[in-house]
Design a protein around this motif. Sequence first.
Motif, mmCIF file in Angstrom:
data_model
loop_
_atom_site.group_PDB
_atom_site.id
_atom_site.type_symbol
_atom_site.label_atom_id
_atom_site.label_comp_id
_atom_site.label_asym_id
_atom_site.label_seq_id
_atom_site.Cartn_x
_atom_site.Cartn_y
_atom_site.Cartn_z
ATOM 1 N N LYS A 55 0.821 -1.212 0.000
ATOM 2 C CA LYS A 55 0.000 0.000 0.000
ATOM 3 C C LYS A 55 0.855 1.263 0.000
ATOM 4 C CE LYS A 55 -3.574 2.417 2.666
ATOM 5 N NZ LYS A 55 -4.438 2.372 3.870
ATOM 6 N N ASP A 56 1.864 1.324 0.882
ATOM 7 C CA ASP A 56 2.713 2.512 0.961
ATOM 8 C C ASP A 56 3.506 2.722 -0.325
ATOM 9 O OD1 ASP A 56 1.816 3.007 3.519
ATOM 10 O OD2 ASP A 56 3.497 1.972 4.492
ATOM 11 N N GLN A 57 3.970 1.640 -0.907
ATOM 12 C CA GLN A 57 4.736 1.751 -2.147
ATOM 13 C C GLN A 57 3.853 2.199 -3.309
ATOM 14 O OE1 GLN A 57 6.256 -2.248 -2.138
ATOM 15 N NE2 GLN A 57 8.233 -1.643 -1.278
ATOM 16 N N ARG A 58 2.615 1.717 -3.342
ATOM 17 C CA ARG A 58 1.689 2.161 -4.395
ATOM 18 C C ARG A 58 1.412 3.651 -4.269
ATOM 19 N NH1 ARG A 58 -0.979 -2.716 -3.058
ATOM 20 N NH2 ARG A 58 -2.632 -1.579 -1.959
ATOM 21 N N TYR A 59 1.264 4.125 -3.032
ATOM 22 C CA TYR A 59 1.050 5.557 -2.799
ATOM 23 C C TYR A 59 2.252 6.360 -3.297
ATOM 24 C CZ TYR A 59 0.354 9.951 -0.281
ATOM 25 O OH TYR A 59 0.208 11.271 0.035
ATOM 26 N N ASP A 60 3.451 5.870 -2.982
ATOM 27 C CA ASP A 60 4.678 6.547 -3.412
ATOM 28 C C ASP A 60 4.784 6.585 -4.936
ATOM 29 O OD1 ASP A 60 7.479 7.578 -2.970
ATOM 30 O OD2 ASP A 60 7.941 5.700 -3.996
ATOM 31 N N ILE A 61 4.429 5.488 -5.588
ATOM 32 C CA ILE A 61 4.501 5.425 -7.048
ATOM 33 C C ILE A 61 3.490 6.378 -7.678
ATOM 34 C CG2 ILE A 61 4.116 3.935 -9.053
ATOM 35 C CD1 ILE A 61 5.174 1.605 -7.299
ATOM 36 N N LEU A 62 2.258 6.400 -7.146
ATOM 37 C CA LEU A 62 1.235 7.303 -7.678
ATOM 38 C C LEU A 62 1.653 8.760 -7.526
ATOM 39 C CD1 LEU A 62 -2.200 5.783 -6.592
ATOM 40 C CD2 LEU A 62 -1.433 6.251 -8.921
ATOM 41 N N LYS A 63 2.186 9.091 -6.361
ATOM 42 C CA LYS A 63 2.632 10.467 -6.120
ATOM 43 C C LYS A 63 3.724 10.861 -7.106
ATOM 44 C CE LYS A 63 5.015 11.216 -2.402
ATOM 45 N NZ LYS A 63 5.402 11.393 -0.975
ATOM 46 N N TRP A 64 4.658 9.946 -7.348
ATOM 47 C CA TRP A 64 5.747 10.218 -8.293
ATOM 48 C C TRP A 64 5.212 10.372 -9.716
ATOM 49 C CZ3 TRP A 64 7.537 7.447 -12.529
ATOM 50 C CH2 TRP A 64 8.749 7.882 -13.064
ATOM 51 N N VAL A 65 4.281 9.509 -10.118
ATOM 52 C CA VAL A 65 3.729 9.562 -11.474
ATOM 53 C C VAL A 65 3.051 10.903 -11.728
ATOM 54 C CG1 VAL A 65 1.948 8.629 -12.995
ATOM 55 C CG2 VAL A 65 3.472 7.076 -11.771
ATOM 56 N N PHE A 66 2.225 11.356 -10.776
ATOM 57 C CA PHE A 66 1.524 12.627 -10.966
ATOM 58 C C PHE A 66 2.493 13.807 -10.949
ATOM 59 C CE2 PHE A 66 -2.299 10.221 -9.532
ATOM 60 C CZ PHE A 66 -3.100 10.507 -10.632
ATOM 61 N N HIS A 67 3.452 13.763 -10.031
ATOM 62 C CA HIS A 67 4.413 14.862 -9.933
ATOM 63 C C HIS A 67 5.271 14.949 -11.189
ATOM 64 C CE1 HIS A 67 7.581 17.062 -7.230
ATOM 65 N NE2 HIS A 67 7.080 17.831 -8.165
ATOM 66 N N SER A 68 5.760 13.812 -11.669
ATOM 67 C CA SER A 68 6.669 13.811 -12.814
ATOM 68 C C SER A 68 5.963 14.092 -14.132
ATOM 69 C CB SER A 68 7.405 12.469 -12.904
ATOM 70 O OG SER A 68 6.490 11.406 -13.083
ATOM 71 N N SER A 69 4.634 13.958 -14.167
ATOM 72 C CA SER A 69 3.887 14.208 -15.407
ATOM 73 C C SER A 69 3.137 15.535 -15.371
ATOM 74 C CB SER A 69 2.910 13.060 -15.679
ATOM 75 O OG SER A 69 2.017 12.894 -14.597
ATOM 76 N N ASN A 70 3.591 16.451 -14.490
ATOM 77 C CA ASN A 70 3.047 17.813 -14.433
ATOM 78 C C ASN A 70 1.589 17.871 -13.996
ATOM 79 O OD1 ASN A 70 5.450 19.112 -15.357
ATOM 80 N ND2 ASN A 70 4.962 18.452 -17.429
ATOM 81 N N HIS A 71 1.171 16.942 -13.135
ATOM 82 C CA HIS A 71 -0.187 16.967 -12.614
ATOM 83 C C HIS A 71 -0.155 17.225 -11.110
ATOM 84 C CE1 HIS A 71 -0.962 14.845 -16.423
ATOM 85 N NE2 HIS A 71 -2.165 15.374 -16.328
ATOM 86 N N ASN A 72 -0.974 18.160 -10.701
ATOM 87 C CA ASN A 72 -1.082 18.504 -9.291
ATOM 88 C C ASN A 72 -2.371 17.892 -8.759
ATOM 89 O OD1 ASN A 72 -0.947 19.621 -6.790
ATOM 90 N ND2 ASN A 72 -0.785 21.753 -7.477
ATOM 91 N N ILE A 73 -2.265 16.893 -7.885
ATOM 92 C CA ILE A 73 -3.451 16.187 -7.418
ATOM 93 C C ILE A 73 -3.296 15.850 -5.946
ATOM 94 C CG2 ILE A 73 -2.558 13.911 -8.056
ATOM 95 C CD1 ILE A 73 -5.448 13.157 -8.826
ATOM 96 N N ASN A 74 -4.402 15.875 -5.231
ATOM 97 C CA ASN A 74 -4.408 15.521 -3.816
ATOM 98 C C ASN A 74 -4.674 14.031 -3.686
ATOM 99 O OD1 ASN A 74 -4.651 15.283 -1.084
ATOM 100 N ND2 ASN A 74 -6.298 16.802 -0.851
ATOM 101 N N LEU A 75 -3.636 13.262 -3.350
ATOM 102 C CA LEU A 75 -3.773 11.811 -3.272
ATOM 103 C C LEU A 75 -4.499 11.358 -2.015
ATOM 104 C CD1 LEU A 75 -0.255 10.690 -4.525
ATOM 105 C CD2 LEU A 75 -2.394 10.698 -5.785
ATOM 106 N N GLU A 76 -4.798 12.300 -1.105
ATOM 107 C CA GLU A 76 -5.523 11.923 0.102
ATOM 108 C C GLU A 76 -7.009 11.734 -0.181
ATOM 109 O OE1 GLU A 76 -4.034 11.194 2.768
ATOM 110 O OE2 GLU A 76 -2.032 11.937 2.260
ATOM 111 N N LEU A 77 -7.472 12.232 -1.327
ATOM 112 C CA LEU A 77 -8.902 12.126 -1.645
ATOM 113 C C LEU A 77 -9.305 10.684 -1.893
ATOM 114 C CD1 LEU A 77 -9.277 15.215 -4.009
ATOM 115 C CD2 LEU A 77 -9.877 15.039 -1.589
#
Length: 448
Positions: A426-448
């Motif tokens: 779970k923690d690693q999936r969160y880290d990967i999602l955060k990296w994907v959005f950040h590196s692709s110029n998307h600003n998103i709140n992953l806590e939603l």
Amino acid sequence: MLENEDVFYCYSFPSTCIAHFIKLSPKSHNDVSLNNFSTFLMNKEDCIQLEINKDGWFVLDLSIIKQGISLKIIKLIYIKQLPNIKCNDVIMSNETFHNLFNNFNADDEKFKVSVSLKIKLRREKLSKEFIPNVATKATIAIINQNNMVETKHVNLSLRNFFQEPCYLCNGDVFAVDISKYVPELFFDFGNQNIKFVYFKVVDIEGSLYDLNDLKNVHCGFTIDNMTTLYQTSSLQDFIPQQKYLYTRIVSNVESNDIKILYPKIFPQSFFPKFEVLKSWFYRFTKKGCKDLNICPFFLLHGPRGVGKTLLLTSLCSYIGIKYIKFSCNNCEGLGPGQGEGKIKALFAQIKEHTPCILHLENVEALCFDADWEEDVRTLSCLQSQLQMMKFELPVVIIATTSKLDTVKPTLVQQFLEILQLNAPDKDQRYDILKWVFHSSNHNINLEL
């Protein structure tokens, strides 16, 4: 010369990050030349300590000490002062870092593959302000030429690139952004993966400097649209290392530290496995490794989608080498001799792309012939090609599979090491999602 040496930690970023970081500063600094591959961004307090009171060209006495080896060079550097650089940090482009490191002329391979640099820095005083001379002619070679880039596009990219003056020295490597300087090539169908083309200055000539202060200083010339350019045959060499990605979305990061603003080239959760892969490559860059008759052949296995390809491409960017992928599915179920032919053709081409990592994707496909029996001829051919590998620059072969149980024992026993990638928690999936959005110029709140 200052009596005390100051120790600084060097960090390198893509040129686009450097440009963006300058724009994020409290004041606009439009006078910096982003095509300048000899620029240091430094904290104002550090500059005062070095008796640098304004932006400009300065002679710096640089030395590095690593694992008991000390190297030194005196070099012309353009200093740019920014208030949001941390003390004792020096920020530069990937190209500046690469060229600076190569200027030390380190014969030891530990220096060639290093991706961190701590320097001791002292300033030499000039008798008057320095302005680079314009080069009369320069000889340029393309590095690790991609067959998809035609000569006419190479010529056009260089001509457009040097419309803006660019300071370079003999041996410097620089990158040309194809999407900016040859957009018709970048947006052409099939060429959108070509972002940067790298070149090396083989020779550069210009009027001699009349400053006695520059007699023993490593300095170059400004190349512009008045300089006569010559092209020579392509080179195989290391290219600038990349450790961070450029992203325009940084407003959600509450920091003015450039090391936090931009994402790294892979998610943080990948770091332990990445370190293992890095050690696989580094051990084959040491002196004498070519005489050991040991083939650098490794296996990376895990379920589909766990990041095997991302790890390998990130490793290539991090070290500054070429990534070559060969899908072994092209050899699956072929008739007698056909698989052998493809393997021989692949290894014949590798010598034109060193240094590199060769990725044998879905390596289990090499194990079966047209009758789904063990393809002894193809496996034997692969083994003989591995044993005959002799290259001046390092080549490491990493096979990947998601079906380890189907890889024949005759192939498994050839791997020096095997690394398993497990499905992320779970923690690693969160880290990967955060990296994907950040590196692709998307600003998103992953806590939603």
